[in-house]
Write a protein that holds these residues in place. Structure first.
Motif, short mmCIF file in Angstrom:
data_model
loop_
_atom_site.label_atom_id
_atom_site.label_comp_id
_atom_site.label_asym_id
_atom_site.label_seq_id
_atom_site.Cartn_x
_atom_site.Cartn_y
_atom_site.Cartn_z
N VAL A 198 34.23 48.64 77.29
CA VAL A 198 35.43 48.05 76.45
C VAL A 198 36.38 47.32 77.64
CG1 VAL A 198 37.36 48.49 74.90
CG2 VAL A 198 35.17 49.35 74.72
N VAL A 199 37.05 46.35 77.66
CA VAL A 199 37.92 45.79 78.63
C VAL A 199 39.26 45.92 77.86
CG1 VAL A 199 38.76 43.86 79.94
CG2 VAL A 199 36.44 44.42 79.36
N LYS A 200 40.07 46.81 78.48
CA LYS A 200 41.59 46.95 77.98
C LYS A 200 42.62 46.98 79.48
CE LYS A 200 43.92 50.04 74.93
NZ LYS A 200 44.05 51.48 74.41
N ASN A 201 43.63 46.20 79.16
CA ASN A 201 44.41 45.69 80.16
C ASN A 201 43.81 45.38 81.48
OD1 ASN A 201 46.47 46.54 78.31
ND2 ASN A 201 46.43 48.60 78.97
N GLY A 202 42.55 44.57 81.38
CA GLY A 202 42.18 44.11 82.53
C GLY A 202 41.18 45.20 83.35
N GLU A 203 41.04 46.43 82.94
CA GLU A 203 40.06 47.32 83.40
C GLU A 203 38.85 47.82 82.49
OE1 GLU A 203 41.66 51.97 83.33
OE2 GLU A 203 42.88 50.58 84.13
N LYS A 204 37.80 47.92 83.19
CA LYS A 204 36.67 48.28 82.15
C LYS A 204 36.51 49.74 82.03
CE LYS A 204 33.15 44.51 83.23
NZ LYS A 204 31.61 44.35 83.77
N ARG A 205 36.32 50.27 80.67
CA ARG A 205 35.96 51.54 80.43
C ARG A 205 34.60 51.75 79.72
NH1 ARG A 205 40.65 54.13 77.68
NH2 ARG A 205 39.09 56.15 78.18
N THR A 206 33.97 52.63 79.99
CA THR A 206 32.66 53.10 79.11
C THR A 206 33.12 54.01 78.08
OG1 THR A 206 31.40 52.69 80.80
CG2 THR A 206 30.08 53.66 79.17
N VAL A 207 32.87 53.78 76.89
CA VAL A 207 33.32 54.57 75.73
C VAL A 207 32.19 54.79 74.56
CG1 VAL A 207 35.95 54.12 75.91
CG2 VAL A 207 34.17 52.91 74.32
N ARG A 208 31.96 56.08 74.04
CA ARG A 208 31.00 56.26 73.12
C ARG A 208 31.56 55.82 71.87
NH1 ARG A 208 28.25 62.21 73.82
NH2 ARG A 208 30.43 62.87 73.64
N VAL A 209 30.85 55.02 71.08
CA VAL A 209 31.21 54.57 69.56
C VAL A 209 30.26 55.05 68.63
CG1 VAL A 209 31.63 52.29 68.33
CG2 VAL A 209 32.00 52.54 70.93
N ARG A 210 30.62 55.46 67.55
CA ARG A 210 30.04 56.00 66.28
C ARG A 210 29.47 54.74 65.46
NH1 ARG A 210 32.19 60.10 62.20
NH2 ARG A 210 33.58 58.39 62.11
N TYR A 211 28.23 54.70 64.98
CA TYR A 211 27.67 53.71 64.06
C TYR A 211 26.96 54.25 63.07
CZ TYR A 211 23.20 53.59 66.47
OH TYR A 211 22.07 53.95 66.85
N ALA A 212 26.67 53.72 62.00
CA ALA A 212 26.08 54.13 60.87
C ALA A 212 24.65 53.64 61.10
CB ALA A 212 26.46 53.66 59.46
N LYS A 213 23.59 54.47 61.07
CA LYS A 213 22.10 54.16 61.18
C LYS A 213 21.72 53.44 60.17
CE LYS A 213 20.92 57.45 64.67
NZ LYS A 213 19.94 58.57 64.96
N LYS A 214 20.66 52.81 60.07
CA LYS A 214 20.13 51.95 58.91
C LYS A 214 19.92 52.90 57.88
CE LYS A 214 16.88 48.39 57.46
NZ LYS A 214 15.65 47.52 57.76
N SER A 215 20.34 52.92 56.63
CA SER A 215 20.37 53.71 55.41
C SER A 215 19.21 53.28 54.32
CB SER A 215 21.48 53.98 54.71
OG SER A 215 21.91 52.65 54.12
N GLY A 216 18.30 53.77 54.39
CA GLY A 216 16.78 53.40 53.92
C GLY A 216 16.95 54.09 52.34
N LYS A 217 16.17 55.01 52.14
CA LYS A 217 16.31 55.57 50.71
C LYS A 217 17.53 56.54 50.93
CE LYS A 217 11.27 56.11 50.14
NZ LYS A 217 10.29 56.94 49.50
#
Length: 119
Positions: free
Chosen positions: A98-117
């Motif tokens: 993520v680029v914020k205020n001109g500096e790069k940062r590495t962050v962990r982001v949650r996401y929903a996996k593909k929901s099947g059944k």
């Protein structure tokens, strides 16, 4: 890192069916997370009757009686709802830059996996 957080939309995936007076299949927003006991309080799920002692407030009005409140439910009995499909799903984490205020940062982001059944 916690998989379920306050404000998430979750669905109850275990317990009695609604026909038998249970909450399985109900969806609601997480009101509170209790990390010490791995429990969450979900809006509209697991109602219990609570008897409170009769007392008086500063103004002299009577308080107390019988009220219904949501009780905590174990975190393993709920699953996060995928915002796209509105079905229960699992949660993953990915690393993004993520680029914020001109500096790069590495962050962990949650996401929903593909929901099947349905889970």
């Amino acid at each position: 890192m916690a998989k379920i957080k306050k404000g998430d939309l979750v669905q109850v995936i275990s317990g009695a069916k609604p026909e038998r007076g249970g909450d399985r299949g109900k969806q609601g927003k997480v009101l509170e997370v209790v990390p010490g006991t791995n429990r969450v309080v979900v809006e509209g799920v697991n109602y219990v009757t609570k008897h409170t002692r009769v007392g008086q407030s500063q103004r002299g009005t009577k308080t107390g009686g019988i009220e219904t409140v949501e009780a905590p439910i174990h975190i393993s009995n709920v699953a996060i709802v995928d915002p796209e499909t509105k079905k229960p799903t699992r949660v993953g984490h990915r690393v993004e830059e993520v680029v914020k205020n001109g500096e790069k940062r590495t962050v962990r982001v949650r996401y929903a996996k593909k929901s099947g059944k349905d889970l």
